[in-house]
Every structure is written in structure tokens, then in C-alpha cells.
Design an enzyme around this catalytic site. Structure first.
Site, PDB file in Angstrom:
ATOM      1  N   VAL A  37       0.862  -1.187   0.000  1.00 34.22           N
ATOM      2  CA  VAL A  37       0.000   0.000   0.000  1.00 34.22           C
ATOM      3  C   VAL A  37       0.892   1.229   0.000  1.00 34.22           C
ATOM      4  O   VAL A  37       1.802   1.354   0.819  1.00 34.22           O
ATOM      5  CB  VAL A  37      -0.929   0.011   1.237  1.00 34.22           C
ATOM      6  CG1 VAL A  37      -1.687   1.334   1.332  1.00 34.22           C
ATOM      7  CG2 VAL A  37      -1.906  -1.153   1.190  1.00 34.22           C
TER       8      VAL A  37
ATOM      9  N   ALA B 176       4.457   4.079   2.913  1.00 34.23           N
ATOM     10  CA  ALA B 176       4.004   2.832   2.278  1.00 34.23           C
ATOM     11  C   ALA B 176       4.137   1.720   3.305  1.00 34.23           C
ATOM     12  O   ALA B 176       4.777   1.903   4.347  1.00 34.23           O
ATOM     13  CB  ALA B 176       4.861   2.513   1.064  1.00 34.23           C
ATOM     14  N   LYS B 177       3.556   0.594   3.034  1.00 31.86           N
ATOM     15  CA  LYS B 177       3.790  -0.596   3.849  1.00 31.86           C
ATOM     16  C   LYS B 177       3.432  -1.802   3.025  1.00 31.86           C
ATOM     17  O   LYS B 177       2.567  -1.732   2.138  1.00 31.86           O
ATOM     18  CB  LYS B 177       2.905  -0.577   5.099  1.00 31.86           C
ATOM     19  CG  LYS B 177       3.458  -1.413   6.216  1.00 31.86           C
ATOM     20  CD  LYS B 177       4.603  -0.681   6.869  1.00 31.86           C
ATOM     21  CE  LYS B 177       4.976  -1.204   8.211  1.00 31.86           C
ATOM     22  NZ  LYS B 177       5.765  -0.194   8.942  1.00 31.86           N
ATOM     23  N   GLY B 178       4.105  -2.912   3.306  1.00 26.06           N
ATOM     24  CA  GLY B 178       3.794  -4.161   2.616  1.00 26.06           C
ATOM     25  C   GLY B 178       3.607  -5.263   3.626  1.00 26.06           C
ATOM     26  O   GLY B 178       4.056  -5.156   4.770  1.00 26.06           O
TER      27      GLY B 178
END
Ligand code: GLU
Length: 437
Positions: free
Chosen positions: A81, A126-128
Site C-alpha cells: 500500500v 508505504a507498507k507491505g
């Protein structure tokens, strides 16, 4: 061989992995939205600014088919995201955890945006995440998961687009695999595509302990704010992984008595203080803080209620909630984890006069040194550890001072002040760029 079948692998994997169970009531996205809403109201911004910032600019969900060592195939799910790009490329960690879901990744991505803005690091958030319990997979299986996930999200990552980093359940080896997979597809080595890499592959000195160092810089400043000398203070640290472990050591080095520590298996306490160096050796041997000689056992869930001056939740989200916040006794709470305190708990702590140093300030040391790593990698020029440490300290204490002043001038909590400062900075960038088209 699974990671759990080798003693050495257990201690390494466990110490880098999920440290506490997320409560059933946990709703980090609702918490993130409620904090954004409060900041927008304080700042008096238009409704569309809330809508803009409550929504991620880009989200990608991918299937990650994994060939297991026994030849069977399992299909995992991954997300990336990208919450915001107004101030620069997106930036944030990659999490391997059985609790990963899209809403959690959205919340974590938004917090990254605020963290970067607050520390004046030129990125959006962001992050995953991949929904997987890394403890149940072998190293080669984790390598295949990482490489396939990287190739699936390849179109949206890159040194100028989105730069992943370690988070819960991932480490410098994971970053090395991402860097290699990305580089092989690009046809040349791209050091700037991830941060938190091994030193031998363009990692930065000081990155591995940066989050913990940052936590301790602001913890000592917050204790001083309350008139508490380090040597007159006791601390409880929840989580003994990437953040909690070194934070406990740095606190002890500063003269704070660390009297309670916990991990996913349980906790320990000792009124006279725990010898953190000995505890680290015990954890390296056994994979857990539990059973450390010279300390009494403690129910891990009760660690946040310990009689201490400083509490450092350094595990996962939503561990200080409406149902236990009134029993938290620490004068100062410094959020090493992302989102450990729910908004209801925040109100209870505030009413009780406790000082909460919010995650987006307290644990930003990691992304600050990630930024330093990216700058060094892009220039192929490496800084000394002293340079990294001094610049990190300056940024952390500078941000602490800005947040403290803003809060005092407007009679806000540190969390509201930090969120307002961050939202203000992102909104300014957005307005100056203008809405396209
Ligand atoms: N995962 C870390 C965090 O939540 C570090 C992110 C980064 O360095 O990009 O802040």
C-alpha cells in the site's frame, strides 16, 4: 528443514518475529482514521483534505504461490500500500505475519507518511505485508516467498517509486533477496531499492539499531520533561525483537533500571533490574526471555501494568486498550511499536496525566537511518557510524522539541501535536503541487 527444527534458526527467527498477539478488538485502520480526523479538525482543514489523506494513493494485492520444500504448492496473499507521494517516493517496511490484512497495511502505510513528514524525511508512506507465519517455513521457502512477492510488486517499487525496508518478521536477509531479485530483473545492481540491507550489500552503519536508538533518545528527553533522571527511573519493555531488545540495552546503558521485559512466550521481572547483556545471551541460546535465571516469571499480557516510570511497548498494535489503560502505571509511555495504544486508551492515559510519546515520533529512528542509507546508496559514498548516530540524534531531538513546543503552545497531547505537524507538512506539499489535472 524448517526454521523451527534448528536451534540456531529458532533464536534468530523468533527474535525478529511477531512479539505479541494482536487483540481481537484491534482495528488499526479505524485508529489511524480517528487520529487523522482529530488533526484535520484541529487544523481546520476542508473535508476533502481528510478524504484525500484517509485514502491510499495506490494499493496492490498479489498472490504469492510458494513451492514448499516437500514439493506441494501453497498460495499466499501479499499487499503493498502506497499511502502518499506528495513529499517524495513512498517508503515503509515489509511485514511477514499471520495477522497481516489489507486494513492493517493501510493503517501502517498512513503512519509511515506521518513519520516521514514529521522527521522531514523526503518520502511518503508505504507498507507491505505477506500473510505468513515465518516461524513455520524454512529459510529457502522464505527466500522463494520474498523473491516471488518482489517480482509481483516490481512494477510499483524502485528507488524513486517506493523503497521497502524490514518490519515485523523480516530482516536484512529479506532485504538482500529483494535487492537481488529487483536487480536481476533490472539487469544491473540497484542498491537504493530497499533499505535495512546487510552492511556488505550497501546497508548503513547504525541502521540495525536505529529505531531503538531513536526510542531511547526521546524516552530520555520525555523522562527529563517529567523531572525524572535516568538513574531514578525503572522501565518495562514489551517485545524483545528488532526494537525492544536494543532499546532495553540502550536504556540500561543510560542508567535506567529495566525491571520487566516480555516477548511472545511470556515475561520476566526483577525489582533490582535485569542484566540486559546476560538476557541477550540467554535469548540467543533459548529463543525467548522466559526462564532467564535471576528474574521472576511475569504474565506477558500484564507487562504494561508494571510499576515503572517508563513503559516501552515495542511489539505490535493495540496492546494498550480501553480495558487495561487505567491499570498502566508508567508516567511516561514511549511507543516503540506502531499503533500500540488505541484512541480510547489514549484518552484514559491523558486524563490520568501520563505522557505518551507517539509512535510516529518515538519509533521514527528506523526510517531516518533508512533515509541515510538510501542517500549513501544513491551516492555510493558511505558515512561513518559516528556520523550516522550524530545525525540521527539531531533529527530525533529536533522533532521531539518541535512536537513538545507545538503541543505546549496549543494545549494538545504529543500525539495530536505530532499528527498535526505531519498532516500540515503533507497538506502544504500537496497544495503547492496542486491537484492533477
Ligand atoms: N518498518 C519500519 C517502520 O515502521 C522502518 C521503515 C523504513 O525504514 O522504511 O518505521
Amino acid at each position: 528443514m524448517t526454521a523451527l527444527s534448528s536451534g540456531a534458526a529458532v533464536s534468530e527467527t523468533v527474535s525478529e518475529t511477531v512479539s505479541e498477539t494482536v487483540s481481537e478488538a484491534a482495528d488499526p485502520l479505524a485508529d489511524a482514521h480517528s487520529r487523522l480526523r482529530a488533526a484535520i479538525d484541529v487544523l481546520g482543514y476542508e473535508e476533502h483534505m481528510y478524504d484525500m489523506l484517509a485514502t491510499a494513493r495506490r494499493e496492490m494485492t498479489v498472490s504469492v504461490p510458494l513451492r514448499r520444500d516437500d514439493g506441494t504448492v501453497e498460495v499466499l496473499t501479499g499487499h503493498r500500500v502506497q499511502h502518499n507521494f506528495s513529499r517524495g517516493p513512498a517508503k515503509g517496511g515489509l511485514r511477514f505475519s499471520p495477522d497481516v490484512d489489507l486494513d492493517e497495511v493501510r493503517a501502517l502505510a498512513m503512519w509511515m507518511t506521518w513519520k516521514c513528514a514529521l522527521l522531514d524525511v523526503p518520502y511518503g508512506g508505504a507498507k507491505g505485508g505477506v500473510r505468513i507465519d515465518p516461524r513455520l517455513y524454512s529459510t529457502s521457502e522464505l527466500e522463494r516467498v520474498t523473491r516471488r512477492y518482489t517480482s509481483e510488486i516490481m512494477p510499483i517499487i524502485g528507488p524513486e517509486q517506493d523503497i521497502p525496508a524490514p518490519d515485523v518478521g523480516t530482516d536484512e536477509q529479506t532485504m538482500a533477496w529483494i535487492m537481488d531479485s529487483y536487480s536481476v530483473s533490472s539487469g544491473h545492481t540497484v542498491l537504493g531499492v530497499v533499505t535495512g540491507k546487510p552492511i556488505s550489500l550497501g546497508g548503513s552503519l547504525g541502521r540495525a539499531t536505529a529505531t531503538s536508538r531513536g526510542v531511547v533518545h526521546v524516552a530520555l528527553a520525555a523522562l527529563a520533561e517529567r523531572g525524572l533522571a535516568p538513574t531514578a527511573s525503572r522501565a518495562a519493555v514489551q517485545g524483545f525483537g528488532k526494537v525492544g531488545r536494543s532499546a532495553a540495552r540502550f536504556l540500561a546503558e543510560a542508567g535506567v533500571a529495566v525491571t520487566a521485559v516480555s516477548d511472545q512466550y511470556g515475561g520476566i521481572r526483577a525489582d533490582g533490574g535485569i542484566d540486559i547483556v546476560d538476557l541477550e545471551a540467554h535469548v540467543d541460546r533459548t529463543g525467548t526471555v522466559v526462564g532467564f535465571p535471576g528474574a521472576e516469571p511475569l504474565d506477558g499480557d500484564l507487562l504494561v501494568e508494571e510499576d515503572v516510570e517508563l513503559l516501552v511497548p515495542a511489539a505490535v498494535e493495540c496492546v494498550i486498550r480501553a480495558d487495561n489503560a487505567a491499570r498502566v502505571r508508567a508516567a511516561v509511555i514511549v511507543e516503540g511499536a506502531n499503533g500500540p495504544t488505541t484512541p480510547e486508551a489514549d484518552r484514559i492515559l491523558e486524563d490520568n496525566g501520563q505522557l505518551v510519546v507517539p509512535d510516529i515520533l518515538a519509533n521514527a529512528g528506523g526510517v531516518v537511518v533508512s533515509y541515510f542509507e538510501w542517500v549513501q546508496a544513491n551516492q555510493a559514498y558511505w558515512w561513518s557510524e559516528d556520523d550516522v548516530e550524530a545525525r540521527l540524534r539531531e533529527r530525533m531531538l529536533g522533532a521531539w522539541e518541535r512536537v513538545r513546543l507545538y503541543a505546549a503552545q496549543r494545549d494538545l497531547s504529543l500525539r495530536s501535536a505530532a499528527t498535526c505537524l505531519a498532516v500540515e507538512s503533507v497538506a502544504q506539499a500537496h497544495r503547492r503541487r496542486g491537484l492533477y489535472p
